[in-house]
Design a protein around this motif. Structure first.
Motif, PDB file in Angstrom:
ATOM      1  N   LYS A  13      44.368  11.610 -56.652  1.00 19.83           N
ATOM      2  CA  LYS A  13      43.299  10.747 -56.148  1.00 19.83           C
ATOM      3  C   LYS A  13      43.050  11.006 -54.663  1.00 19.83           C
ATOM      4  CE  LYS A  13      43.782   6.942 -59.463  1.00 19.83           C
ATOM      5  NZ  LYS A  13      42.910   7.540 -60.422  1.00 19.83           N
ATOM      6  N   THR A  14      44.106  11.319 -53.924  1.00 21.11           N
ATOM      7  CA  THR A  14      43.970  11.623 -52.497  1.00 21.11           C
ATOM      8  C   THR A  14      43.106  12.866 -52.294  1.00 21.11           C
ATOM      9  OG1 THR A  14      46.160  10.678 -52.114  1.00 21.11           O
ATOM     10  CG2 THR A  14      45.262  12.060 -50.371  1.00 21.11           C
ATOM     11  N   GLU A  15      43.384  13.918 -53.057  1.00 19.78           N
ATOM     12  CA  GLU A  15      42.595  15.149 -52.951  1.00 19.78           C
ATOM     13  C   GLU A  15      41.146  14.907 -53.373  1.00 19.78           C
ATOM     14  OE1 GLU A  15      43.009  18.265 -51.739  1.00 19.78           O
ATOM     15  OE2 GLU A  15      45.002  17.696 -51.053  1.00 19.78           O
ATOM     16  N   LEU A  16      40.962  14.123 -54.441  1.00 16.98           N
ATOM     17  CA  LEU A  16      39.606  13.817 -54.900  1.00 16.98           C
ATOM     18  C   LEU A  16      38.820  13.106 -53.799  1.00 16.98           C
ATOM     19  CD1 LEU A  16      40.165  12.622 -58.588  1.00 16.98           C
ATOM     20  CD2 LEU A  16      39.137  14.772 -57.832  1.00 16.98           C
ATOM     21  N   MET A  17      39.449  12.146 -53.141  1.00 17.62           N
ATOM     22  CA  MET A  17      38.774  11.416 -52.068  1.00 17.62           C
ATOM     23  C   MET A  17      38.474  12.335 -50.889  1.00 17.62           C
ATOM     24  SD  MET A  17      40.759   7.708 -52.195  1.00 17.62           S
ATOM     25  CE  MET A  17      40.596   7.507 -50.450  1.00 17.62           C
ATOM     26  N   PHE A  18      39.449  13.159 -50.501  1.00 19.97           N
ATOM     27  CA  PHE A  18      39.275  14.067 -49.371  1.00 19.97           C
ATOM     28  C   PHE A  18      38.143  15.068 -49.637  1.00 19.97           C
ATOM     29  CE2 PHE A  18      40.265  18.258 -47.577  1.00 19.97           C
ATOM     30  CZ  PHE A  18      40.167  17.964 -46.222  1.00 19.97           C
ATOM     31  N   LEU A  19      38.181  15.702 -50.806  1.00 23.98           N
ATOM     32  CA  LEU A  19      37.169  16.713 -51.136  1.00 23.98           C
ATOM     33  C   LEU A  19      35.791  16.084 -51.326  1.00 23.98           C
ATOM     34  CD1 LEU A  19      39.313  18.964 -53.488  1.00 23.98           C
ATOM     35  CD2 LEU A  19      38.400  19.604 -51.245  1.00 23.98           C
ATOM     36  N   THR A  20      35.747  14.906 -51.948  1.00 24.46           N
ATOM     37  CA  THR A  20      34.470  14.214 -52.125  1.00 24.46           C
ATOM     38  C   THR A  20      33.840  13.920 -50.769  1.00 24.46           C
ATOM     39  OG1 THR A  20      35.132  13.230 -54.233  1.00 24.46           O
ATOM     40  CG2 THR A  20      33.366  12.118 -53.036  1.00 24.46           C
ATOM     41  N   ASP A  21      34.633  13.384 -49.851  1.00 26.23           N
ATOM     42  CA  ASP A  21      34.138  13.060 -48.512  1.00 26.23           C
ATOM     43  C   ASP A  21      33.636  14.326 -47.806  1.00 26.23           C
ATOM     44  OD1 ASP A  21      33.795  11.172 -46.287  1.00 26.23           O
ATOM     45  OD2 ASP A  21      35.403  12.320 -45.326  1.00 26.23           O
ATOM     46  N   LEU A  22      34.423  15.372 -47.868  1.00 26.52           N
ATOM     47  CA  LEU A  22      34.068  16.648 -47.235  1.00 26.52           C
ATOM     48  C   LEU A  22      32.758  17.210 -47.789  1.00 26.52           C
ATOM     49  CD1 LEU A  22      35.490  18.665 -45.226  1.00 26.52           C
ATOM     50  CD2 LEU A  22      36.321  19.832 -47.245  1.00 26.52           C
ATOM     51  N   LEU A  23      32.624  17.210 -49.104  1.00 27.27           N
ATOM     52  CA  LEU A  23      31.431  17.767 -49.754  1.00 27.27           C
ATOM     53  C   LEU A  23      30.200  16.892 -49.524  1.00 27.27           C
ATOM     54  CD1 LEU A  23      33.190  18.880 -53.036  1.00 27.27           C
ATOM     55  CD2 LEU A  23      32.240  20.418 -51.307  1.00 27.27           C
ATOM     56  N   GLN A  24      30.383  15.572 -49.544  1.00 26.97           N
ATOM     57  CA  GLN A  24      29.249  14.675 -49.305  1.00 26.97           C
ATOM     58  C   GLN A  24      28.722  14.815 -47.883  1.00 26.97           C
ATOM     59  OE1 GLN A  24      30.785  10.854 -50.634  1.00 26.97           O
ATOM     60  NE2 GLN A  24      29.867  11.131 -52.665  1.00 26.97           N
ATOM     61  N   LYS A  25      29.610  15.083 -46.941  1.00 25.83           N
ATOM     62  CA  LYS A  25      29.190  15.310 -45.557  1.00 25.83           C
ATOM     63  C   LYS A  25      28.344  16.586 -45.444  1.00 25.83           C
ATOM     64  CE  LYS A  25      32.792  12.769 -43.173  1.00 25.83           C
ATOM     65  NZ  LYS A  25      34.097  12.829 -42.514  1.00 25.83           N
ATOM     66  N   GLU A  26      28.499  17.488 -46.415  1.00 28.62           N
ATOM     67  CA  GLU A  26      27.703  18.718 -46.456  1.00 28.62           C
ATOM     68  C   GLU A  26      26.387  18.499 -47.207  1.00 28.62           C
ATOM     69  OE1 GLU A  26      28.451  21.682 -44.939  1.00 28.62           O
ATOM     70  OE2 GLU A  26      30.135  20.581 -44.061  1.00 28.62           O
ATOM     71  N   GLY A  27      26.162  17.247 -47.654  1.00 28.95           N
ATOM     72  CA  GLY A  27      24.925  16.922 -48.349  1.00 28.95           C
ATOM     73  C   GLY A  27      24.950  17.195 -49.841  1.00 28.95           C
ATOM     74  N   LEU A  28      26.149  17.373 -50.398  1.00 32.71           N
ATOM     75  CA  LEU A  28      26.277  17.677 -51.823  1.00 32.71           C
ATOM     76  C   LEU A  28      26.547  16.408 -52.634  1.00 32.71           C
ATOM     77  CD1 LEU A  28      28.538  20.820 -51.374  1.00 32.71           C
ATOM     78  CD2 LEU A  28      26.122  20.816 -51.956  1.00 32.71           C
ATOM     79  N   GLN A  29      26.059  16.403 -53.889  1.00 32.17           N
ATOM     80  CA  GLN A  29      26.374  15.328 -54.825  1.00 32.17           C
ATOM     81  C   GLN A  29      27.702  15.696 -55.476  1.00 32.17           C
ATOM     82  OE1 GLN A  29      23.208  14.702 -57.686  1.00 32.17           O
ATOM     83  NE2 GLN A  29      21.696  15.375 -56.179  1.00 32.17           N
ATOM     84  N   VAL A  30      28.597  14.725 -55.595  1.00 34.03           N
ATOM     85  CA  VAL A  30      29.937  15.019 -56.102  1.00 34.03           C
ATOM     86  C   VAL A  30      30.277  14.122 -57.286  1.00 34.03           C
ATOM     87  CG1 VAL A  30      32.395  15.163 -55.519  1.00 34.03           C
ATOM     88  CG2 VAL A  30      30.668  15.678 -53.775  1.00 34.03           C
ATOM     89  N   GLN A  31      30.799  14.742 -58.338  1.00 31.87           N
ATOM     90  CA  GLN A  31      31.413  14.021 -59.452  1.00 31.87           C
ATOM     91  C   GLN A  31      32.870  14.440 -59.478  1.00 31.87           C
ATOM     92  OE1 GLN A  31      29.038  15.049 -63.018  1.00 31.87           O
ATOM     93  NE2 GLN A  31      28.721  12.836 -63.144  1.00 31.87           N
ATOM     94  N   THR A  32      33.736  13.600 -60.016  1.00 35.22           N
ATOM     95  CA  THR A  32      35.154  13.936 -60.068  1.00 35.22           C
ATOM     96  C   THR A  32      35.702  13.765 -61.479  1.00 35.22           C
ATOM     97  OG1 THR A  32      35.842  11.678 -59.505  1.00 35.22           O
ATOM     98  CG2 THR A  32      35.524  13.228 -57.668  1.00 35.22           C
ATOM     99  N   ALA A  33      36.781  14.492 -61.735  1.00 33.15           N
ATOM    100  CA  ALA A  33      37.519  14.382 -62.993  1.00 33.15           C
ATOM    101  C   ALA A  33      38.993  14.601 -62.671  1.00 33.15           C
ATOM    102  CB  ALA A  33      37.027  15.415 -64.000  1.00 33.15           C
ATOM    103  N   GLU A  34      39.856  13.861 -63.348  1.00 29.51           N
ATOM    104  CA  GLU A  34      41.288  13.957 -63.065  1.00 29.51           C
ATOM    105  C   GLU A  34      42.030  14.852 -64.055  1.00 29.51           C
ATOM    106  OE1 GLU A  34      43.270  10.264 -62.168  1.00 29.51           O
ATOM    107  OE2 GLU A  34      41.482   9.489 -61.174  1.00 29.51           O
ATOM    108  N   ASN A  35      41.345  15.342 -65.093  1.00 27.15           N
ATOM    109  CA  ASN A  35      41.993  16.223 -66.069  1.00 27.15           C
ATOM    110  C   ASN A  35      40.913  16.958 -66.870  1.00 27.15           C
ATOM    111  OD1 ASN A  35      41.135  14.452 -68.244  1.00 27.15           O
ATOM    112  ND2 ASN A  35      42.797  13.089 -67.601  1.00 27.15           N
ATOM    113  N   ALA A  36      41.343  17.811 -67.771  1.00 29.05           N
ATOM    114  CA  ALA A  36      40.408  18.624 -68.547  1.00 29.05           C
ATOM    115  C   ALA A  36      39.477  17.773 -69.411  1.00 29.05           C
ATOM    116  CB  ALA A  36      41.180  19.617 -69.418  1.00 29.05           C
ATOM    117  N   ASP A  37      40.019  16.736 -70.035  1.00 32.11           N
ATOM    118  CA  ASP A  37      39.185  15.888 -70.894  1.00 32.11           C
ATOM    119  C   ASP A  37      38.062  15.221 -70.097  1.00 32.11           C
ATOM    120  OD1 ASP A  37      40.719  16.554 -73.091  1.00 32.11           O
ATOM    121  OD2 ASP A  37      41.974  14.754 -72.975  1.00 32.11           O
ATOM    122  N   GLU A  38      38.424  14.680 -68.925  1.00 32.16           N
ATOM    123  CA  GLU A  38      37.404  14.062 -68.071  1.00 32.16           C
ATOM    124  C   GLU A  38      36.392  15.101 -67.601  1.00 32.16           C
ATOM    125  OE1 GLU A  38      38.365  11.556 -64.728  1.00 32.16           O
ATOM    126  OE2 GLU A  38      39.909  10.523 -65.880  1.00 32.16           O
ATOM    127  N   ALA A  39      36.878  16.296 -67.310  1.00 32.80           N
ATOM    128  CA  ALA A  39      35.978  17.364 -66.852  1.00 32.80           C
ATOM    129  C   ALA A  39      34.929  17.657 -67.926  1.00 32.80           C
ATOM    130  CB  ALA A  39      36.774  18.621 -66.517  1.00 32.80           C
TER     131      ALA A  39
END
Length: 121
Positions: A13-39
């Motif tokens: 969850k920490t990595e998801l939050m960090f990467l989401t924040d980083l990518l959103q600051k670049e103007g990107l839309q972000v979705q997350t998944a924690e495993n293959a099924d969610e992906a």
């Protein structure tokens, strides 16, 4: 192809939050998944322009999921960038052999991530 939507697949969850924040600051839309099924669920809902893929996850790992997605006609056109703590050259080579278009190690350097995404666009 411009990259606007990114799916981040990581069981931390920490990595998801960090990467989401980083990518959103670049103007990107972000979705997350924690495993293959969610992906797979996220992919069925809304196809992204890029997938950032962790390797070490419960169930199907990132190498296995990358191989499955790059061989699936529905998703083979989505570039996958491995984003992992596995920093050995053999890991990088294996990730690329599974179909990844790039490989970046954690902790993620924002400038390096921007560069890798820019190269795929």
């Amino acid at each position: 192809m411009a990259i606007k939507k990114v799916l981040v697949v990581d069981d931390s969850k920490t990595e998801l939050m960090f990467l989401t924040d980083l990518l959103q600051k670049e103007g990107l839309q972000v979705q997350t998944a924690e495993n293959a099924d969610e992906a797979y669920q996220r992919l069925a809902q809304d196809k992204p322009d890029l997938i950032l893929m962790d390797v070490v996850m419960p169930g199907k790992n990132g190498f296995q999921l990358t191989r499955a997605l790059t061989r699936d006609p529905l998703y083979a056109d989505i570039p996958i960038l491995m984003c992992t703590s596995k920093n050995q050259e053999t890991d990088r080579v294996w990730g690329m052999r599974q179909g990844a278009r790039g490989y970046i190690t954690k902790p993620v350097n924002a400038a390096e991530l921007r560069e890798k995404i820019g190269a795929l666009a």
